[in-house]
Design an enzyme around this catalytic site. Structure first.
Site, PDB file in Angstrom:
ATOM      1  N   ARG A   1       5.269   2.913  -0.443  1.00 57.64           N
ATOM      2  CA  ARG A   1       6.700   2.645  -0.657  1.00 57.64           C
ATOM      3  C   ARG A   1       7.486   3.891  -0.298  1.00 57.64           C
ATOM      4  NH1 ARG A   1       9.846  -1.121  -3.465  1.00 57.64           N
ATOM      5  NH2 ARG A   1       7.964  -2.379  -3.790  1.00 57.64           N
TER       6      ARG A   1
ATOM      7  N   ILE B   1       0.810  -1.226   0.000  1.00 55.57           N
ATOM      8  CA  ILE B   1       0.000   0.000   0.000  1.00 55.57           C
ATOM      9  C   ILE B   1       0.842   1.275   0.000  1.00 55.57           C
ATOM     10  CG2 ILE B   1      -2.055  -1.038   1.036  1.00 55.57           C
ATOM     11  CD1 ILE B   1      -1.132  -0.031   3.752  1.00 55.57           C
TER      12      ILE B   1
ATOM     13  N   ARG C   1      11.794   5.419   0.942  1.00 53.90           N
ATOM     14  CA  ARG C   1      13.217   5.337   0.590  1.00 53.90           C
ATOM     15  C   ARG C   1      13.837   4.003   0.986  1.00 53.90           C
ATOM     16  NH1 ARG C   1      17.302   9.293   2.812  1.00 53.90           N
ATOM     17  NH2 ARG C   1      15.954   9.275   4.630  1.00 53.90           N
ATOM     18  N   PHE C   2      13.412   3.485   2.138  1.00 48.38           N
ATOM     19  CA  PHE C   2      14.096   2.321   2.692  1.00 48.38           C
ATOM     20  C   PHE C   2      13.225   1.071   2.768  1.00 48.38           C
ATOM     21  CE2 PHE C   2      16.193   6.017   4.856  1.00 48.38           C
ATOM     22  CZ  PHE C   2      17.361   5.974   4.090  1.00 48.38           C
TER      23      PHE C   2
ATOM     24  N   ASP D   1       9.631  16.209  10.893  1.00 48.20           N
ATOM     25  CA  ASP D   1       9.224  16.129   9.476  1.00 48.20           C
ATOM     26  C   ASP D   1       7.701  16.203   9.360  1.00 48.20           C
ATOM     27  OD1 ASP D   1       9.617  16.043   6.755  1.00 48.20           O
ATOM     28  OD2 ASP D   1       9.809  13.859   6.657  1.00 48.20           O
TER      29      ASP D   1
END
Length: 275
Positions: free
Chosen positions: A18, A16, A20-21, A133
């Site tokens: 994706r 569901i 960076r890691f 963030d």
């Protein structure tokens, strides 16, 4: 990549999301008859020591903060040689970013979202945690419509001096003291939340540029503008709160607790403009 111990407890479904890691997948737990999200982090992609530290911090921080109605809760964790799997609340596929793009949000709706967002941040700050963030993409909704702060991959604890450092975050939402390379405190989250509030009300960010460098330059100039063509129909109370959250002077910038006591928040955005 899923460990056997995880597969024994959860039945993986479709992917569901994706990042960076790694990936986020939907999973079903037969024991509780409930659906969850599995955040799978590929440890082989973490070559930077800072990224590895964030990997170690994220589950610890989320465990410390759980449960709270406005924070994505961690329910379980599994680790293998190459991956870390976090079992999290399953949220709607639509983030706050999607809501802003798809809808013209009313002031009462924006006030409701802002109250929930800052309530979650106040909870973080009580535990000495800075998210670092805050942006619409990291703000989710459960299936009851409650707002939840997610993605604590950049979060950190304030040290003994109650400060943190490091250029962390997303350009449009980063506080000026972060851009300047200074040590900072939890009020960087309040600045970012103020920018999120601005974007919800205006549909555009207060500081922008073609590149990250141009955006940072605009933030450092720090002249918050509330153009009448955009803010004509926005109440004076909402604009007052924006000025007190997106404030260059950290000592004058409101704390999360103070934001929750602002009249616009207390009145749920149901205010009469005095302009």
């Amino acid at each position: 990549m899923l460990s056997e111990s995880l597969k024994n407890k959860y039945q993986p479904c479709e992917e569901i999301g994706r990042g960076r890691f790694g990936v986020i997948s939907k999973a079903f737990c037969p024991i509780t008859q409930s659906f969850f999200a599995i955040k799978t982090i590929d440890k082989r992609l973490l070559s930077d020591p800072t990224d590895r530290q964030c990997l170690e911090n994220e589950p610890k921080i989320m465990t410390l903060l759980s449960p709270h109605p406005n924070i994505v809760q961690i329910h379980d964790m599994f680790e293998s040689e190459n991956a870390l799997h976090l079992i999290l609340d399953l949220c709607q596929p639509v983030t706050l970013y999607d809501q802003i793009i798809q809808h013209d949000l009313s002031e009462p709706k924006v006030a409701s979202y802002a109250k929930q967002l800052v309530s979650g941040l106040a909870h973080c700050h009580r535990y000495g945690v800075v998210h670092r963030d805050i942006k619409p993409d990291n703000i989710f909704f459960d299936f009851r419509g409650n707002l939840k702060i997610g993605d604590f991959g950049s979060a950190t604890w304030l040290g003994e001096l109650c400060t943190a450092d490091g250029l962390v975050g997303t350009p449009y939402y980063v506080a000026p003291e972060v851009v300047m390379g200074r040590s900072y405190n939890e009020k960087v989250d309040v600045w970012s939340a103020g920018v999120v509030l601005y974007v919800m009300l205006a549909g555009v960010p207060p500081f922008y540029g073609e590149t990250a460098e141009e955006i940072f330059e605009a933030i450092l100039r720090g002249n918050l503008r509330l153009p009448s063509r955009i803010f004509r129909s926005i109440s004076s109370e909402a604009k007052d709160l924006l000025r007190k959250m997106i404030c260059r002077d950290v000592s004058r910038r409101l704390s999360a607790e103070q934001v929750l006591r602002h009249p616009w928040i207390l009145n749920g955005g149901e205010t009469i403009s005095m302009d």
